[in-house]
Design a protein around this motif. Structure first.
Motif, PDB file in Angstrom:
ATOM      1  N   ALA A  94      32.873  46.495  41.967  1.00 29.04           N
ATOM      2  CA  ALA A  94      31.813  46.759  42.937  1.00 29.04           C
ATOM      3  C   ALA A  94      30.484  47.021  42.234  1.00 29.04           C
ATOM      4  N   ARG A  95      30.540  47.720  41.098  1.00 28.16           N
ATOM      5  CA  ARG A  95      29.317  48.018  40.357  1.00 28.16           C
ATOM      6  C   ARG A  95      28.645  46.728  39.891  1.00 28.16           C
ATOM      7  N   GLN A  96      29.442  45.773  39.407  1.00 22.64           N
ATOM      8  CA  GLN A  96      28.856  44.512  38.950  1.00 22.64           C
ATOM      9  C   GLN A  96      28.238  43.729  40.110  1.00 22.64           C
ATOM     10  N   VAL A  97      28.928  43.724  41.240  1.00 24.74           N
ATOM     11  CA  VAL A  97      28.386  43.013  42.399  1.00 24.74           C
ATOM     12  C   VAL A  97      27.029  43.585  42.791  1.00 24.74           C
ATOM     13  N   GLU A  98      26.937  44.910  42.870  1.00 26.57           N
ATOM     14  CA  GLU A  98      25.684  45.546  43.290  1.00 26.57           C
ATOM     15  C   GLU A  98      24.587  45.345  42.254  1.00 26.57           C
ATOM     16  N   GLU A  99      24.969  45.332  40.982  1.00 24.61           N
ATOM     17  CA  GLU A  99      23.973  45.164  39.915  1.00 24.61           C
ATOM     18  C   GLU A  99      23.315  43.783  39.975  1.00 24.61           C
ATOM     19  N   ARG A 101      18.918  27.537  51.060  1.00 22.19           N
ATOM     20  CA  ARG A 101      19.756  28.693  50.739  1.00 22.19           C
ATOM     21  C   ARG A 101      21.104  28.543  51.449  1.00 22.19           C
ATOM     22  N   THR A 102      22.162  28.346  50.646  1.00 24.15           N
ATOM     23  CA  THR A 102      23.517  28.236  51.199  1.00 24.15           C
ATOM     24  C   THR A 102      24.225  29.584  51.101  1.00 24.15           C
ATOM     25  N   ASP A 103      25.431  29.634  51.655  1.00 25.06           N
ATOM     26  CA  ASP A 103      26.206  30.878  51.644  1.00 25.06           C
ATOM     27  C   ASP A 103      27.027  30.987  50.369  1.00 25.06           C
ATOM     28  N   LEU A 104      27.114  32.203  49.857  1.00 27.57           N
ATOM     29  CA  LEU A 104      27.985  32.512  48.722  1.00 27.57           C
ATOM     30  C   LEU A 104      28.803  33.742  49.101  1.00 27.57           C
ATOM     31  N   TYR A 105      30.137  33.622  49.002  1.00 17.73           N
ATOM     32  CA  TYR A 105      31.024  34.727  49.380  1.00 17.73           C
ATOM     33  C   TYR A 105      31.533  35.435  48.121  1.00 17.73           C
ATOM     34  N   VAL A 106      31.402  36.745  48.125  1.00 13.12           N
ATOM     35  CA  VAL A 106      31.937  37.570  47.042  1.00 13.12           C
ATOM     36  C   VAL A 106      33.134  38.330  47.608  1.00 13.12           C
ATOM     37  N   LEU A 107      34.319  38.082  47.046  1.00  5.46           N
ATOM     38  CA  LEU A 107      35.577  38.607  47.573  1.00  5.46           C
ATOM     39  C   LEU A 107      36.205  39.515  46.518  1.00  5.46           C
ATOM     40  N   VAL A 108      36.283  40.811  46.817  1.00  4.77           N
ATOM     41  CA  VAL A 108      36.718  41.802  45.825  1.00  4.77           C
ATOM     42  C   VAL A 108      38.038  42.435  46.265  1.00  4.77           C
ATOM     43  N   ASP A 109      38.982  42.479  45.353  1.00  4.80           N
ATOM     44  CA  ASP A 109      40.314  43.047  45.578  1.00  4.80           C
ATOM     45  C   ASP A 109      40.208  44.571  45.745  1.00  4.80           C
ATOM     46  N   ALA A 110      40.772  45.090  46.843  1.00  2.00           N
ATOM     47  CA  ALA A 110      40.782  46.538  47.068  1.00  2.00           C
ATOM     48  C   ALA A 110      42.202  47.048  47.283  1.00  2.00           C
ATOM     49  N   SER A 111      43.188  46.341  46.742  1.00  2.00           N
ATOM     50  CA  SER A 111      44.565  46.804  46.850  1.00  2.00           C
ATOM     51  C   SER A 111      44.795  47.960  45.867  1.00  2.00           C
ATOM     52  N   GLU A 112      45.978  48.582  45.987  1.00  4.30           N
ATOM     53  CA  GLU A 112      46.229  49.810  45.238  1.00  4.30           C
ATOM     54  C   GLU A 112      46.239  49.602  43.728  1.00  4.30           C
ATOM     55  N   ARG A 137      19.726  39.339  42.290  1.00 10.63           N
ATOM     56  CA  ARG A 137      19.571  38.034  41.640  1.00 10.63           C
ATOM     57  C   ARG A 137      20.245  36.941  42.477  1.00 10.63           C
ATOM     58  N   LEU A 138      21.462  37.249  42.979  1.00 16.08           N
ATOM     59  CA  LEU A 138      22.161  36.252  43.785  1.00 16.08           C
ATOM     60  C   LEU A 138      21.438  35.979  45.096  1.00 16.08           C
ATOM     61  N   GLN A 139      20.847  37.017  45.665  1.00 14.51           N
ATOM     62  CA  GLN A 139      20.191  36.862  46.962  1.00 14.51           C
ATOM     63  C   GLN A 139      18.909  36.029  46.881  1.00 14.51           C
ATOM     64  N   ALA A 143      18.886  33.224  45.608  1.00  9.87           N
ATOM     65  CA  ALA A 143      19.329  31.831  45.694  1.00  9.87           C
ATOM     66  C   ALA A 143      20.288  31.568  46.844  1.00  9.87           C
ATOM     67  N   PHE A 144      20.947  32.637  47.324  1.00  7.01           N
ATOM     68  CA  PHE A 144      21.994  32.434  48.324  1.00  7.01           C
ATOM     69  C   PHE A 144      21.916  33.486  49.421  1.00  7.01           C
ATOM     70  N   GLU A 145      22.548  33.132  50.547  1.00  6.84           N
ATOM     71  CA  GLU A 145      22.882  34.132  51.547  1.00  6.84           C
ATOM     72  C   GLU A 145      24.218  34.729  51.112  1.00  6.84           C
ATOM     73  N   VAL A 146      24.193  35.932  50.556  1.00  7.08           N
ATOM     74  CA  VAL A 146      25.392  36.520  49.955  1.00  7.08           C
ATOM     75  C   VAL A 146      26.178  37.298  51.010  1.00  7.08           C
ATOM     76  N   LYS A 147      27.478  36.972  51.125  1.00  6.56           N
ATOM     77  CA  LYS A 147      28.372  37.672  52.037  1.00  6.56           C
ATOM     78  C   LYS A 147      29.402  38.428  51.194  1.00  6.56           C
ATOM     79  N   ARG A 148      29.457  39.745  51.353  1.00  6.03           N
ATOM     80  CA  ARG A 148      30.388  40.565  50.560  1.00  6.03           C
ATOM     81  C   ARG A 148      31.622  40.926  51.390  1.00  6.03           C
TER      82      ARG A 148
END
Length: 694
Positions: free
Chosen positions: A45-50, A16-27, A54-56, A58-63
């Motif tokens: 954010a809704r798609q990430v949580e949904e 299990r490797t790391d997978l980073y999910v990086l979401v834009d929170a600018s205005e 499934r991602l977890q 296979a991966f260590e998911v970092k949000r």
């Protein structure tokens, strides 16, 4: 095999490797692309949580979420989209700083792609050497939507600097969608006070339209103006209807007319000094043959063949320097116009020469009325004995001689620094009552006392000077290496400023440091010049100081600074900062000389501006696709996010492992297994015998 038995194992390990999910929170992620739908960040954010579960598997998911910097999501709580700016490069860099690169399978970047921190994003991200970055575009091309209506200020073009009480123009580029043939007003305000407005009829053509706002700044200083368009009720967002513009309003440059009747040694150095003065524009006229004047200088837009004829043309200048020019070159009306121009607030100085003052025929004219002296008849003559100016007590304290008194004789004192002798001077009949006599001949007198060399007075709202010396060019070359500190440059620079009523205020006579930036607001991607002027003993500029400091940025970031001496300058140190992230910054510096602190100073500036997140609202798919392609990954639409998840799951690292363990290597295991083997064999023999089996 009986005596060397082994145990064999077959298994598959999942790494299990790391997978980073990086979401834009600018205005810009607060935009609702369609009416009555969640904003962009909420959808991402809704798609990430949904798909998180499934991602977890296979991966260590970092949000993470980001605007200018990346931040880890805490306890599954996503922030509100309120970031003032978007920096995709910095966000990726922050994630890589926290990541275990060898164990990172990739980054999922979910954004509208509206990077506004400057720089070449794709090139800069590629230089970081990241793992694959799978980009997911959040948002739509709003301009392509049927029925979408919007007015946006695309750009504001304004000078960085303008002059007080002069017309300034600001050009505003406006783009409108779905509002063709609508009439709007583009407004300019300062602290809600209206300054100017311009009507604009919106068209249906692609691209922007322009409106020009014209106004006259009335006060000197740094001003922040607001360009606004009142929101239309049909607009979905109105943040892009307003922009700030920053303008430094200064006193205008001093416009000088310098005229000489002959080409003499004074002409070239004095013209050069005026041309290189950053606060002066000069138009120089010199007579090359009878009645023909050659024009040169730094002033543009004005063409003259001699001294101005009309009062209107004379009003184009702030100061007149009249050299060796006979009165016959002026008409009576010209001299009357000149008298009016000076009385209105301009300045004039007549400089000594064979055709100046009395010898030039100015007795009884309007020129003599303007000047602070009675010039005498043509026959009054010249004094030809070389001499060094002697300052009067008033002259030693006058702005014209500020910082140069060491070069001149004062009362009985001899000069500390010896100037070359002047070759002579005009003899002036007498100074008028109320005139300030600043300099005299140290030896020659007439019936009224020592010969007056420099006298000044006010004339109406203006100022006038009579400088009888012929001439000061000898002061130029010996002190040229001193630059702006040369007594020649200082004398003439301060003479012009005093005549224009803009004399330089006295500087501090104490050690210290003055810190400045070129402007208080910078666009993302611009470099920032930091400059310090350092004074040591008696307030004199020094080239032997050490200037250190710090840059304090958003989030209390600190960067140490060292300012270096500017080559060819005196006491000026500077450094240039590479483009900075949007935000407010403070520069702190300290100056020391030989370990002794001379002083410290601070200055603030801002990178970026309010509402820059709404300059563009449509997704930048092209940029997101380039980022993905450059890192060996792919771009996905939100509807295909599930496909991306499944594709990533197939990349899980699996390893088939075959292992054999020798039984004899395990203590106590061999006797047990051997006894079990004998029991099985004996049991089989007994069964066969019992059932009479072969």
């Amino acid at each position: 095999m009986i005596f060397k038995p082994v145990l064999s194992f077959e298994e598959t390990l999942e790494h299990r490797t790391d997978l980073y999910v990086l979401v834009d929170a600018s205005e810009s992620m607060s935009v609702n692309d369609y009416p009555d739908t969640p904003h962009r960040l909420s959808l991402a954010a809704r798609q990430v949580e949904e798909y998180l579960a499934r991602l977890q598997t296979a991966f260590e998911v970092k949000r993470y979420w980001f605007d200018m910097r990346a931040h880890e999501v805490e306890q599954g709580q996503w922030p509100s989209p309120e970031g003032d700016a978007t920096n995709l490069t910095r966000a990726v860099k922050d994630v890589l700083a926290a990541a275990r690169k060898i164990d990172t399978s990739g980054i999922i970047l979910m954004s509208d792609g509206l990077h506004n921190a400057g720089g070449d994003v794709v090139k800069e991200i590629a230089a970081l050497g990241p793992p694959r970055i799978y980009t997911v575009g959040i948002g739509t091309d709003l301009t392509a939507q049927s029925g979408y209506q919007d007015i946006s200020i695309e750009d504001v073009r304004a000078p960085e600097e303008s002059t007080v009480n002069n017309i300034a123009k600001i050009t505003v580029d406006v783009e409108a969608i779905g509002l063709a043939d609508r009439g709007i007003q583009v407004e300019l305000r300062e602290r809600d006070a209206p300054l100017a407005s311009a009507p604009l009829r919106l068209d249906a053509l692609p691209g922007s339209q322009s409106a020009t706002l014209t106004f006259t700044p009335e006060t000197v200083g740094r001003h922040t103006y607001s360009v606004r368009i009142r929101p239309d009720p049909a607009e979905r967002r109105s943040e892009n209807n307003e922009r700030d513009v920053h303008l430094l309003v200064t006193d205008p440059k001093i416009r000088v007319l310098y005229i000489e009747g002959v080409v003499r040694p004074e002409y070239k150095p004095l013209k050069s000094v005026l041309e290189t003065d950053p606060n002066v524009e000069v138009l120089a006229l010199v007579q090359v043959k009878r009645g023909e004047f050659l024009q040169s200088g730094s002033m543009t837009g004005v063409s003259l063949t001699g001294f101005p004829q009309t009062l209107e043309d004379m009003r184009k200048f702030d100061v007149y320097i009249v050299g060796d020019l006979d009165r016959s070159y002026f008409s009576r009306q010209q001299l009357e116009n000149l008298k009016t121009a000076v009385s209105e607030g301009r300045g004039i100085v007549m400089v000594g020469g064979y055709n100046s003052f009395g010898p030039g025929g100015y007795e009884g004219t309007a020129m003599e009325e303007i000047l602070p002296v009675e010039v005498g008849p043509r026959s009054i003559g010249q004094e030809t004995t070389p001499f060094v100016l002697r300052l009067t007590p008033e002259g030693a304290n006058h702005p014209i001689f500020y910082g140069t008194t060491d070069f001149f004789q004062y009362q009985s004192q001899t000069p500390r620094e010896r100037l070359p002798h002047l070759k002579g001077c005009n003899i002036l009949a007498r100074a008028k009552p109320g005139t300030s006599i600043l300099a005299e001949h140290p030896e020659r007198t007439n019936e009224n006392g020592p010969l007056t060399v420099l006298a000044v007075h006010n004339y109406g709202k203006g100022r006038a000077a009579a400088f009888a010396a012929d001439t000061t060019y000898q002061w130029y070359l010996p002190f040229k290496a001193m630059g702006r500190e040369s007594p020649y440059i200082k004398f003439w620079g301060q003479m012009v400023r005093w005549l224009a009523n803009k004399e330089v205020k006295e500087q501090s006579d104490k050690p210290g440091v003055d810190l400045l930036v070129r402007k208080p607001y910078y666009n993302p991607g611009e470099k920032v010049l930091i400059r310090a002027k350092v004074r040591a003993e008696e307030g004199r500029a020094t080239n032997f100081a050490t200037i250190t400091g710090a840059l304090l940025g958003p989030g209390n970031e600190r960067e140490n600074l060292t300012l270096a001496l500017v080559q060819g300058s005196v006491g000026v140190y500077e450094t240039t900062l590479d483009p900075l992230d949007p935000g407010t910054y403070k520069v702190l510096v300290e100056a020391r000389k030989e370990g002794v602190r001379l002083g410290q100073a601070e200055v603030e500036f801002t990178v970026g501006r309010p509402n820059q997140e709404f300059d563009r609202l449509s997704i930048d798919r092209a940029l997101l696709k380039k980022i993905a392609q450059t890192t060996g990954a792919d771009y996905y639409e939100p509807a295909a996010f599930g496909d991306l998840v499944e594709r990533l799951r197939t990349l899980m690292i699996k390893e088939d492992i075959h292992r054999e363990v020798g039984i004899q290597t395990v203590p106590g295991l061999f006797p047990i297994l051997f006894g079990l083997f004998l029991a099985i064999v004996t049991g089989e023999w007994l069964l066969r015998k019992y059932y009479q089996l072969n």
